[in-house]
Design an enzyme around this catalytic site. Structure first.
Site, PDB file in Angstrom:
ATOM      1  N   LYS A 158     101.090  61.639  13.056  1.00 50.76           N
ATOM      2  CA  LYS A 158      99.955  60.912  12.189  1.00 50.76           C
ATOM      3  C   LYS A 158     100.534  59.966  11.283  1.00 50.76           C
ATOM      4  CE  LYS A 158      96.666  64.786  11.859  1.00 50.76           C
ATOM      5  NZ  LYS A 158      96.228  65.731  10.575  1.00 50.76           N
TER       6      LYS A 158
ATOM      7  N   ARG B 166      87.478  77.210   3.036  1.00 48.16           N
ATOM      8  CA  ARG B 166      86.203  76.721   2.157  1.00 48.16           C
ATOM      9  C   ARG B 166      85.144  77.191   2.751  1.00 48.16           C
ATOM     10  NH1 ARG B 166      88.582  70.889   3.746  1.00 48.16           N
ATOM     11  NH2 ARG B 166      88.702  71.987   5.635  1.00 48.16           N
TER      12      ARG B 166
ATOM     13  N   SER C 129      90.949  66.567   2.406  1.00 46.31           N
ATOM     14  CA  SER C 129      91.844  65.450   1.991  1.00 46.31           C
ATOM     15  C   SER C 129      91.116  64.101   2.554  1.00 46.31           C
ATOM     16  CB  SER C 129      93.216  65.803   2.526  1.00 46.31           C
ATOM     17  OG  SER C 129      93.684  66.669   1.877  1.00 46.31           O
TER      18      SER C 129
ATOM     19  N   HIS D 275      93.108  72.688  -3.115  1.00 54.27           N
ATOM     20  CA  HIS D 275      94.461  73.103  -2.681  1.00 54.27           C
ATOM     21  C   HIS D 275      94.913  73.736  -3.953  1.00 54.27           C
ATOM     22  CE1 HIS D 275      94.717  69.883   0.502  1.00 54.27           C
ATOM     23  NE2 HIS D 275      94.859  70.823   1.127  1.00 54.27           N
TER      24      HIS D 275
HETATM   25  O1  PNS Z   1      96.688  70.885   5.947  1.00 54.20           O
HETATM   26  P1  PNS Z   1      96.517  70.810   7.492  1.00 54.20           P
HETATM   27  O2  PNS Z   1      96.579  69.814   8.163  1.00 54.20           O
HETATM   28  O3  PNS Z   1      95.149  71.794   7.636  1.00 54.20           O
HETATM   29  O4  PNS Z   1      97.774  71.847   7.798  1.00 54.20           O
HETATM   30  C1  PNS Z   1      97.873  72.399   9.308  1.00 54.20           C
HETATM   31  C2  PNS Z   1      99.251  73.106   9.195  1.00 54.20           C
HETATM   32  C3  PNS Z   1     100.263  71.840   8.739  1.00 54.20           C
HETATM   33  C4  PNS Z   1      99.263  74.176   8.849  1.00 54.20           C
HETATM   34  C5  PNS Z   1      99.639  73.196  10.994  1.00 54.20           C
HETATM   35  O5  PNS Z   1      99.338  72.207  11.271  1.00 54.20           O
HETATM   36  C6  PNS Z   1     101.010  73.706  11.067  1.00 54.20           C
HETATM   37  O6  PNS Z   1     101.360  74.809  11.045  1.00 54.20           O
HETATM   38  N1  PNS Z   1     101.699  72.961  11.811  1.00 54.20           N
HETATM   39  C7  PNS Z   1     103.263  73.077  11.824  1.00 54.20           C
HETATM   40  C8  PNS Z   1     103.549  73.172  13.443  1.00 54.20           C
HETATM   41  C9  PNS Z   1     103.235  74.763  13.909  1.00 54.20           C
HETATM   42  O7  PNS Z   1     103.866  75.691  13.385  1.00 54.20           O
HETATM   43  N2  PNS Z   1     102.168  74.585  14.786  1.00 54.20           N
HETATM   44  C10 PNS Z   1     101.658  76.068  15.328  1.00 54.20           C
HETATM   45  C11 PNS Z   1     100.695  76.361  14.282  1.00 54.20           C
HETATM   46  S1  PNS Z   1      99.667  77.796  15.075  1.00 54.20           S
END
Ligand code: PNS
Length: 172
Positions: free
Chosen positions: A41, A95, A133, A17
């Site tokens: 979660k 990645r 993570s 990150h």
């Molecule tokens: O670190 P991660 O868990 O891969 O991040 C995922 C994240 C936080 C970017 C994604 O789950 C997100 O944007 N969540 C917020 C809710 C949202 O906007 N959902 C629609 C995305 S298409």
């Protein structure tokens, strides 16, 4: 001023990150690391601890760039957080090819929700391509050493958080 939002769970922030953040600061004037509060979660580090770990980790790993980084929690949609912050760009890291499918789907969905906001991908440095993570959490929970996977101060926080967790059920 070009502002981007780098959203994620960051449970915990890894050196992968940090690498994506460093690259994004080569393109954007300001990057807001937006830490998702996900009621579904149970994180290893609660959102406040994740925000503090990112602030400390960025100060340690990117001392010359840290003044252009903001860190804040968010709940709800990433595009709403972008609108609130006046950001027209979402930053995400790739990645490997295996990340691509899910990221493409999210980028398309975010574009559909907010066509004024674009997603920009940075390829994580090869040396961190295997890091995640969830693997780091697993390693720490089983007593492994996360040195070289997360910034040093984050490693200390993780080890303390793991020690505070209850022992897995079924272990004599
Ligand atoms: O670190 P991660 O868990 O891969 O991040 C995922 C994240 C936080 C970017 C994604 O789950 C997100 O944007 N969540 C917020 C809710 C949202 O906007 N959902 C629609 C995305 S298409």
């Amino acid at each position: 001023m070009r502002v981007a939002v780098y959203p994620g769970s960051f449970d915990p922030i890894t050196l992968g990150h940090v690498d994506v953040l460093r690259r994004s600061l080569g393109v954007f004037d300001r990057v807001v690391v937006a830490v998702l509060v996900n009621p579904k979660k149970a994180p290893m580090l609660d959102v406040g601890a994740r925000v503090d770990a990112i602030i400390a980790g960025v100060a340690e790993a990117l001392p010359d760039l840290a003044d252009r980084v903001d860190v804040r929690p968010f709940a709800g949609l990433t595009v709403d957080a972008c609108r609130e912050l006046g950001a027209r760009f979402v930053v995400r890291g790739l990645r490997a090819v295996s990340d691509f499918e899910a990221e493409l789907q999210m980028a398309h969905m975010n574009y559909r929700l907010a066509p004024e906001i674009d997603t920009i991908f940075f390829m994580t440095a090869l040396e961190y391509g295997y890091l995640s993570s969830s693997l780091v959490r697993e390693i720490v929970r089983f007593g492994g050493d996360p040195t070289g996977m997360v910034p040093p101060s984050v490693a200390d926080r993780l080890v303390s958080a793991a020690a505070a967790e209850e022992a897995p059920v079924g272990v004599p």
